[in-house]
Design an enzyme around this catalytic site. Structure first.
Site, PDB file in Angstrom:
ATOM      1  N   LEU A   1       0.868  -1.179   0.000  1.00 18.81           N
ATOM      2  CA  LEU A   1       0.000   0.000   0.000  1.00 18.81           C
ATOM      3  C   LEU A   1       0.904   1.228   0.000  1.00 18.81           C
ATOM      4  O   LEU A   1       2.010   1.186   0.539  1.00 18.81           O
ATOM      5  CB  LEU A   1      -0.894   0.035   1.248  1.00 18.81           C
ATOM      6  N   ASP A   2       0.429   2.328  -0.595  1.00 17.70           N
ATOM      7  CA  ASP A   2       1.188   3.572  -0.542  1.00 17.70           C
ATOM      8  C   ASP A   2       1.453   3.957   0.909  1.00 17.70           C
ATOM      9  O   ASP A   2       0.646   3.662   1.799  1.00 17.70           O
ATOM     10  CB  ASP A   2       0.390   4.714  -1.209  1.00 17.70           C
ATOM     11  N   ARG A   3       2.550   4.686   1.123  1.00 15.93           N
ATOM     12  CA  ARG A   3       2.912   5.110   2.472  1.00 15.93           C
ATOM     13  C   ARG A   3       1.762   5.829   3.172  1.00 15.93           C
ATOM     14  O   ARG A   3       1.504   5.600   4.363  1.00 15.93           O
ATOM     15  CB  ARG A   3       4.132   6.045   2.409  1.00 15.93           C
TER      16      ARG A   3
END
Length: 215
Positions: free
Chosen positions: A61-63
């Site tokens: 997942l994106d940060r």
């Protein structure tokens, strides 16, 4: 942006654990995997492996995105789950808050995406060389200025939901890459992986794991 990396030091939230798979609730602001350099070493993978030494990465997942993330606890499970993601057999549900209120209550965005090289990691729509990307969206409620939406990505392109919502004219609130003005002025990216449906690597039974959005 790297210099200001200060991920939240919240305890690991385990949503499901068995002999093959582990599902956790990733906090916003924490990298899924290590970045380049020792100052970006703290990540969800490292925290999970500190408690579950055999844990293996399946997806990311994106940060700035929070929510459900699955890890494999055996090489067999990693291969099995990896194929499910690759063949789009998993069903991912996200919740987001967006700027503005769409005229329609539901729809599908079908716009090809590619990395915006001079501005990476930003992505952009490109009909010539972009990779196919589709997102189904539905408005849950609105307050006249912003709306809460449920998103189902059919594909898993980098920043897909963020760029697709921007393309609709409704950037996700708090997005440091794509939101501007008042839409950006929120404490975090308002995007959360709410639910993951997959087939268990041992026996193939369908499973559904959820984590409630913190916004």
């Amino acid at each position: 942006m790297d210099e200001t990396y200060a991920p939240p030091q919240t305890p690991l939230t385990v949503l499901h654990e068995d002999a093959e798979v582990l599902l956790v609730d990733k906090p916003a602001g924490l990298l899924s995997v290590p970045g380049k350099g020792p100052h970006l070493a703290d990540c969800l993978l490292a925290r999970v492996q500190a408690m579950f030494a055999d844990a293996l990465l399946v997806h990311r997942l994106d940060r700035d995105t929070s929510g459900v993330m699955i890890f494999a606890l055996t090489p067999h499970a990693q291969r099995h789950l990896g194929l499910q993601f690759e063949k789009r057999m998993t069903r991912k549900t996200y919740v987001a808050r967006i700027w503005g209120v769409p005229l329609e209550k539901t729809g599908t965005v079908d716009l090809p995406l590619i990395v915006d090289w001079p501005n990476r990691p930003r992505q952009m729509v490109c009909h010539e060389t972009g990779k196919s990307a589709q997102t189904e969206w539905r408005v849950l409620k609105d307050d006249g200025q912003t709306a809460r939406v449920r998103l189902h990505p059919y594909t898993g392109r980098s920043h897909q939901l963020r760029v697709h919502m921007l393309a609709l004219g409704h950037p996700i609130l708090g997005d440091p890459f794509y939101a501007t003005g008042p839409a950006r002025d929120y404490p975090r990216l308002m995007l959360h992986s709410e639910e993951l449906r997959f087939k268990h690597p041992q026996g193939g039974r369908s499973m559904k794991v959820r984590a409630t959005a913190p916004f």
